[in-house]
Design a protein around this motif. Sequence first.
Motif, PDB file in Angstrom:
ATOM      1  N   ASP A  30       0.857  -1.181   0.000  1.00 47.34           N
ATOM      2  CA  ASP A  30       0.000   0.000   0.000  1.00 47.34           C
ATOM      3  C   ASP A  30       0.900   1.241   0.000  1.00 47.34           C
ATOM      4  O   ASP A  30       1.745   1.417   0.882  1.00 47.34           O
ATOM      5  CB  ASP A  30      -0.894  -0.018   1.249  1.00 47.34           C
ATOM      6  CG  ASP A  30      -1.884   1.140   1.294  1.00 47.34           C
ATOM      7  OD1 ASP A  30      -1.727   2.128   0.542  1.00 47.34           O
ATOM      8  OD2 ASP A  30      -2.830   1.057   2.116  1.00 47.34           O
ATOM      9  N   GLU A  31       0.710   2.121  -0.970  1.00 47.33           N
ATOM     10  CA  GLU A  31       1.561   3.297  -1.099  1.00 47.33           C
ATOM     11  C   GLU A  31       1.402   4.281   0.054  1.00 47.33           C
ATOM     12  O   GLU A  31       2.228   5.191   0.211  1.00 47.33           O
ATOM     13  CB  GLU A  31       1.277   4.013  -2.419  1.00 47.33           C
ATOM     14  CG  GLU A  31      -0.121   4.584  -2.537  1.00 47.33           C
ATOM     15  CD  GLU A  31      -0.364   5.235  -3.881  1.00 47.33           C
ATOM     16  OE1 GLU A  31       0.579   5.298  -4.688  1.00 47.33           O
ATOM     17  OE2 GLU A  31      -1.515   5.679  -4.121  1.00 47.33           O
ATOM     18  N   PRO A  37       8.470   5.171  -4.175  1.00 49.82           N
ATOM     19  CA  PRO A  37       8.085   4.759  -5.522  1.00 49.82           C
ATOM     20  C   PRO A  37       7.855   3.250  -5.609  1.00 49.82           C
ATOM     21  O   PRO A  37       8.510   2.470  -4.912  1.00 49.82           O
ATOM     22  CB  PRO A  37       9.276   5.190  -6.382  1.00 49.82           C
ATOM     23  CG  PRO A  37       9.869   6.346  -5.631  1.00 49.82           C
ATOM     24  CD  PRO A  37       9.677   6.017  -4.177  1.00 49.82           C
ATOM     25  N   LYS A  38       6.939   2.846  -6.481  1.00 46.42           N
ATOM     26  CA  LYS A  38       6.533   1.447  -6.530  1.00 46.42           C
ATOM     27  C   LYS A  38       7.702   0.507  -6.804  1.00 46.42           C
ATOM     28  O   LYS A  38       7.778  -0.592  -6.236  1.00 46.42           O
ATOM     29  CB  LYS A  38       5.436   1.242  -7.573  1.00 46.42           C
ATOM     30  CG  LYS A  38       4.806  -0.147  -7.495  1.00 46.42           C
ATOM     31  CD  LYS A  38       3.595  -0.260  -8.395  1.00 46.42           C
ATOM     32  CE  LYS A  38       2.944  -1.650  -8.264  1.00 46.42           C
ATOM     33  NZ  LYS A  38       1.745  -1.766  -9.111  1.00 46.42           N
ATOM     34  N   TRP A  39       8.630   0.919  -7.664  1.00 43.83           N
ATOM     35  CA  TRP A  39       9.759   0.042  -7.973  1.00 43.83           C
ATOM     36  C   TRP A  39      10.594  -0.229  -6.718  1.00 43.83           C
ATOM     37  O   TRP A  39      11.063  -1.345  -6.490  1.00 43.83           O
ATOM     38  CB  TRP A  39      10.630   0.638  -9.081  1.00 43.83           C
ATOM     39  CG  TRP A  39      11.342   1.916  -8.705  1.00 43.83           C
ATOM     40  CD1 TRP A  39      10.913   3.192  -8.906  1.00 43.83           C
ATOM     41  CD2 TRP A  39      12.621   2.021  -8.045  1.00 43.83           C
ATOM     42  NE1 TRP A  39      11.812   4.102  -8.413  1.00 43.83           N
ATOM     43  CE2 TRP A  39      12.883   3.409  -7.884  1.00 43.83           C
ATOM     44  CE3 TRP A  39      13.564   1.112  -7.587  1.00 43.83           C
ATOM     45  CZ2 TRP A  39      14.039   3.899  -7.287  1.00 43.83           C
ATOM     46  CZ3 TRP A  39      14.721   1.580  -6.987  1.00 43.83           C
ATOM     47  CH2 TRP A  39      14.950   2.956  -6.836  1.00 43.83           C
ATOM     48  N   LEU A  40      10.757   0.816  -5.892  1.00 46.37           N
ATOM     49  CA  LEU A  40      11.529   0.649  -4.665  1.00 46.37           C
ATOM     50  C   LEU A  40      10.724  -0.126  -3.630  1.00 46.37           C
ATOM     51  O   LEU A  40      11.286  -0.958  -2.895  1.00 46.37           O
ATOM     52  CB  LEU A  40      11.917   2.030  -4.114  1.00 46.37           C
ATOM     53  CG  LEU A  40      12.737   2.042  -2.831  1.00 46.37           C
ATOM     54  CD1 LEU A  40      14.014   1.218  -2.986  1.00 46.37           C
ATOM     55  CD2 LEU A  40      13.075   3.488  -2.439  1.00 46.37           C
ATOM     56  N   ARG A  41       9.409   0.130  -3.578  1.00 45.72           N
ATOM     57  CA  ARG A  41       8.545  -0.618  -2.661  1.00 45.72           C
ATOM     58  C   ARG A  41       8.588  -2.108  -2.992  1.00 45.72           C
ATOM     59  O   ARG A  41       8.603  -2.965  -2.103  1.00 45.72           O
ATOM     60  CB  ARG A  41       7.113  -0.071  -2.750  1.00 45.72           C
ATOM     61  CG  ARG A  41       6.238  -0.468  -1.590  1.00 45.72           C
ATOM     62  CD  ARG A  41       5.051   0.462  -1.431  1.00 45.72           C
ATOM     63  NE  ARG A  41       4.144   0.446  -2.562  1.00 45.72           N
ATOM     64  CZ  ARG A  41       3.971   1.456  -3.403  1.00 45.72           C
ATOM     65  NH1 ARG A  41       4.661   2.579  -3.239  1.00 45.72           N
ATOM     66  NH2 ARG A  41       3.120   1.374  -4.404  1.00 45.72           N
ATOM     67  N   ASN A  42       8.610  -2.434  -4.266  1.00 48.40           N
ATOM     68  CA  ASN A  42       8.726  -3.830  -4.691  1.00 48.40           C
ATOM     69  C   ASN A  42       9.998  -4.481  -4.164  1.00 48.40           C
ATOM     70  O   ASN A  42       9.984  -5.610  -3.675  1.00 48.40           O
ATOM     71  CB  ASN A  42       8.719  -3.912  -6.227  1.00 48.40           C
ATOM     72  CG  ASN A  42       7.366  -4.300  -6.781  1.00 48.40           C
ATOM     73  OD1 ASN A  42       6.801  -5.319  -6.404  1.00 48.40           O
ATOM     74  ND2 ASN A  42       6.833  -3.483  -7.667  1.00 48.40           N
ATOM     75  N   ILE A  43      11.091  -3.743  -4.259  1.00 46.09           N
ATOM     76  CA  ILE A  43      12.378  -4.287  -3.777  1.00 46.09           C
ATOM     77  C   ILE A  43      12.336  -4.481  -2.265  1.00 46.09           C
ATOM     78  O   ILE A  43      12.725  -5.531  -1.743  1.00 46.09           O
ATOM     79  CB  ILE A  43      13.538  -3.340  -4.169  1.00 46.09           C
ATOM     80  CG1 ILE A  43      13.713  -3.328  -5.696  1.00 46.09           C
ATOM     81  CG2 ILE A  43      14.833  -3.772  -3.482  1.00 46.09           C
ATOM     82  CD1 ILE A  43      14.705  -2.285  -6.177  1.00 46.09           C
TER      83      ILE A  43
END
Length: 343
Positions: A30-31, A37-43
């Motif tokens: 959840d942002e 950023p989503k790419w970093l949240r994914n990591i």
Amino acid sequence: MKGVLLVNLGSPDSPTAKDVKPYLDEFLMDERVIDVPKWLRNIIVRGIILQTRPKKSAEAYSKIWWEEGSPLIVISERFAEKVKNQTEMPVALGMRYGSMTIKNALQELKDKGVDEVLLVPLYPQYAMSSFETVVVKTMEVQTAHFPEMEITTLPAFYNNPDYIEVLSKSIERGLEEFDYDHILFSYHGIPERHIRKSDPTKFHCKIDGSCCQTNSVAHHTCYRHQCFDTTEKVKAFLGLPEDKTSISFQSRLPNDPWLKPFTDFEFERLAKEGKTKLAVITPAFVSDCLETLEEIAMEGKDQFMEAGGESYIHIPCLNDNEEWVELMAKWVNDWQSKETLPV
């Protein structure tokens, strides 16, 4: 036709790593919870946290799991059922995360003919990672699937006089047979940047020790101010001495400034300062959950006693307390008949 949607946090379906993993994935992706950023949240979430956290979290859930299921879900269902018995309107219960979705709850209301919904985020204080994400998610679901519905949101009720009275009386009952020498108001922690992001003025919230006491429109969405305000109003209602109370914030992620002081550090500090009989209250929650039952009631007690404490209690949340049920029923019934909401 009017109806009520109660929304709480949510829970995995079982205390197993298999069920905890997708729950944590939805929650942490959840942002408004991890606001990068989503790419970093994914990591961070899928590349790091979900590699180890599900097993540890499943072990924690196993400690507090009830025969009927997740305590948070069971308590929320009991509360919803009691509120339902005190209003003529349909009442549905949804969760922000997990299988008891907001979409299913809105569908339940629609099937009963509801086209005007009072959304009740079950969080006393406003925070982007709790209250705000419930509102945003509900509006997203409404726009995509129930465009004919009109939704009104119950405001954060952290300083509502009736709520303060119900909360205070619950705390008073919890203290009746406990000879405390200190009461710790422990609130859920959030990153400091969430406070600044939620500030509509973009300059008031400095987290400098004074901004929370300086009147500002920013207080309407400032979690830190609202935690202090709830505490001060409870202290005033109960006549609690200043030197016997303090505030802290529990739960945090590493390598990021979060609200202080930290609850686990306070356990050690208070014990070493001679506060040996500690009562802990968790007013950021209306329902007991993993964070209150395991982190505070179990781990917190161990930490305090190991630091030199002698006795410790965690005072339960409001849960399905009859006075709390009656107050919520009053709020929703006032909305139905008078179009008024507590402010």
